[in-house]
Scaffold this motif. Sequence first.
Motif, PDB file in Angstrom:
ATOM      1  N   VAL A 258       0.858  -1.194   0.000  1.00  0.00           N
ATOM      2  CA  VAL A 258       0.000   0.000   0.000  1.00  0.00           C
ATOM      3  C   VAL A 258       0.895   1.246   0.000  1.00  0.00           C
ATOM      4  N   PRO A 259       0.314   2.417  -0.337  1.00  0.00           N
ATOM      5  CA  PRO A 259       1.124   3.647  -0.329  1.00  0.00           C
ATOM      6  C   PRO A 259       1.617   4.053   1.046  1.00  0.00           C
ATOM      7  N   ARG A 260       0.784   3.867   2.104  1.00  0.00           N
ATOM      8  CA  ARG A 260       1.176   4.273   3.462  1.00  0.00           C
ATOM      9  C   ARG A 260       0.814   3.175   4.446  1.00  0.00           C
ATOM     10  N   ALA A 261       1.791   2.778   5.266  1.00  0.00           N
ATOM     11  CA  ALA A 261       1.562   1.702   6.230  1.00  0.00           C
ATOM     12  C   ALA A 261       2.191   2.046   7.571  1.00  0.00           C
TER      13      ALA A 261
ATOM     14  N   GLY B 103       7.807  -6.640  13.627  1.00  0.00           N
ATOM     15  CA  GLY B 103       8.515  -7.180  12.479  1.00  0.00           C
ATOM     16  C   GLY B 103       8.170  -8.580  12.046  1.00  0.00           C
ATOM     17  N   HIS B 104       7.235  -9.284  12.692  1.00  0.00           N
ATOM     18  CA  HIS B 104       6.858 -10.614  12.218  1.00  0.00           C
ATOM     19  C   HIS B 104       6.254 -10.533  10.822  1.00  0.00           C
ATOM     20  N   SER B 105       6.513 -11.546  10.034  1.00  0.00           N
ATOM     21  CA  SER B 105       6.226 -11.438   8.606  1.00  0.00           C
ATOM     22  C   SER B 105       4.744 -11.416   8.258  1.00  0.00           C
ATOM     23  N   ASP B 106       3.862 -11.808   9.176  1.00  0.00           N
ATOM     24  CA  ASP B 106       2.440 -11.682   8.870  1.00  0.00           C
ATOM     25  C   ASP B 106       1.916 -10.283   9.172  1.00  0.00           C
ATOM     26  N   HIS B 107       2.740  -9.439   9.776  1.00  0.00           N
ATOM     27  CA  HIS B 107       2.365  -8.053  10.045  1.00  0.00           C
ATOM     28  C   HIS B 107       3.194  -7.067   9.228  1.00  0.00           C
ATOM     29  N   ALA B 108       4.438  -7.415   8.975  1.00  0.00           N
ATOM     30  CA  ALA B 108       5.342  -6.538   8.231  1.00  0.00           C
ATOM     31  C   ALA B 108       5.595  -7.152   6.858  1.00  0.00           C
ATOM     32  N   ARG B 109       4.924  -6.596   5.851  1.00  0.00           N
ATOM     33  CA  ARG B 109       5.031  -7.121   4.483  1.00  0.00           C
ATOM     34  C   ARG B 109       5.917  -6.207   3.636  1.00  0.00           C
ATOM     35  N   PRO B 110       6.488  -6.750   2.589  1.00  0.00           N
ATOM     36  CA  PRO B 110       7.347  -5.930   1.722  1.00  0.00           C
ATOM     37  C   PRO B 110       6.542  -5.107   0.728  1.00  0.00           C
ATOM     38  N   GLY B 111       7.199  -4.095   0.146  1.00  0.00           N
ATOM     39  CA  GLY B 111       6.666  -3.394  -1.011  1.00  0.00           C
ATOM     40  C   GLY B 111       5.837  -2.168  -0.738  1.00  0.00           C
ATOM     41  N   HIS B 112       5.717  -1.719   0.529  1.00  0.00           N
ATOM     42  CA  HIS B 112       4.926  -0.526   0.815  1.00  0.00           C
ATOM     43  C   HIS B 112       5.656   0.728   0.339  1.00  0.00           C
TER      44      HIS B 112
ATOM     45  N   ILE C 200      14.443  -4.258  11.822  1.00  0.00           N
ATOM     46  CA  ILE C 200      14.111  -5.670  11.611  1.00  0.00           C
ATOM     47  C   ILE C 200      13.580  -5.876  10.194  1.00  0.00           C
ATOM     48  N   MET C 201      12.740  -4.982   9.718  1.00  0.00           N
ATOM     49  CA  MET C 201      12.217  -5.093   8.354  1.00  0.00           C
ATOM     50  C   MET C 201      13.344  -5.024   7.333  1.00  0.00           C
TER      51      MET C 201
ATOM     52  N   ARG D  50      13.075  -3.465  -0.218  1.00  0.00           N
ATOM     53  CA  ARG D  50      11.716  -4.011  -0.108  1.00  0.00           C
ATOM     54  C   ARG D  50      11.030  -3.631   1.196  1.00  0.00           C
ATOM     55  N   ALA D  51      11.730  -2.944   2.082  1.00  0.00           N
ATOM     56  CA  ALA D  51      11.178  -2.624   3.404  1.00  0.00           C
ATOM     57  C   ALA D  51      10.476  -1.273   3.427  1.00  0.00           C
ATOM     58  N   GLY D  52      10.066  -0.791   2.269  1.00  0.00           N
ATOM     59  CA  GLY D  52       9.388   0.501   2.160  1.00  0.00           C
ATOM     60  C   GLY D  52      10.204   1.468   1.334  1.00  0.00           C
ATOM     61  N   ASP D  53       9.538   2.205   0.452  1.00  0.00           N
ATOM     62  CA  ASP D  53      10.247   3.212  -0.336  1.00  0.00           C
ATOM     63  C   ASP D  53      10.843   4.286   0.568  1.00  0.00           C
TER      64      ASP D  53
END
Length: 348
Positions: free
Chosen positions: A31-34, A39-48, A60-61, A69-72
């Motif tokens: 998404v554009p803003r998160a 940092g667990h992978s079901d809460h912290a996803r790549p590509g935001h 951690i991300m 991949r941890a956010g632009d």
Amino acid sequence: MPPHPETWLCVRPEGLWCRPGEFYIDPVRAVPRAVITHGHSDHARPGHGAVLGTSETLAIMRARMGEGRAGDSQQALGYGEALAVNGVTVSLAPAGHVLGSAQVVMEWQGSRAVVSGDYKRRADPTCTAFEPVVCDVFVTEATFALPVFRHPPVEDEIAKLLASLALFPERAHVVGVYALGKCQRLIALLRRAGWDRPIYIHGGLVALCGLYEALGVPLGPLLPVPLVKRGGPAILAGEIVLAPPSAEATPWARRLAEPVTCAASGWMRVRQRAKARGIELPMIISDHADWDELLDTCAEVQAPEVWVTHGREDALIHALSLRGVRGRALHLVGFSEDDEEAAPVEAA
């Protein structure tokens, strides 16, 4: 009258959406803003696009996903600091789940909602303790939201491991732990109990243990599990070995001396789970709140309405209704009932 949070906080396919702030909390899609709780992978996803979280969560991300991949862009927010986002005041409060984990506190036009993410109420030497925040709506997990789940004192579970080591000094004790949070917490608990010898760790746990230490969490002497030639003598008799849960049933474990298979998880309360996994020494050590702690937390935050996510939603909602609290199941998808996925077992 302040607007009810359900008028400005809602569920979309991407996740929980703050409409006036135009951001998601722990979205399951890019998404554009998160705002990320931990940092667990079901809460912290790549590509935001833009990502907000504690400095530890952002670190951690980056470690897990890579810089690209941890956010632009990333913005760190310390506990208790406030940030205005399109008229919504956002702050982070400790969640006590893993290092850097946070509750997201949002205030808009006199209304306050708190999204707790995953949390626990037990003391943990590796992260800041949970702090209850009074609010109008509290969003809680329900991983262990059944009365059967009442976690014993962690000191008793650590004592079980140390007693087994004393009883079977000719055997290695290999404990299945998740790479982020559980591994480091177990190490810290062992140190607190007086175990000052080196603890041996699987290669899949090395990076995050190093990151914890770089972020100021001392773990004491850690060593990799030595490589041995096929057919060579078994190793690490009388030692503690930590590994991802999925590694315990692989050829990797065969180098160890008659390993006692252990696991540290709240799910070890369920004997069938331990038996199905071949766990010889189950240790009930959870990084989530148990049944009583969930109810106590909901009482402490004084929210007249509680929204419940991933877990035993119906049981918790019913129990809250008996206390005069309105419950609502959010039915968010994409969240795991376990702490996180196991680290890959290829890295030895």
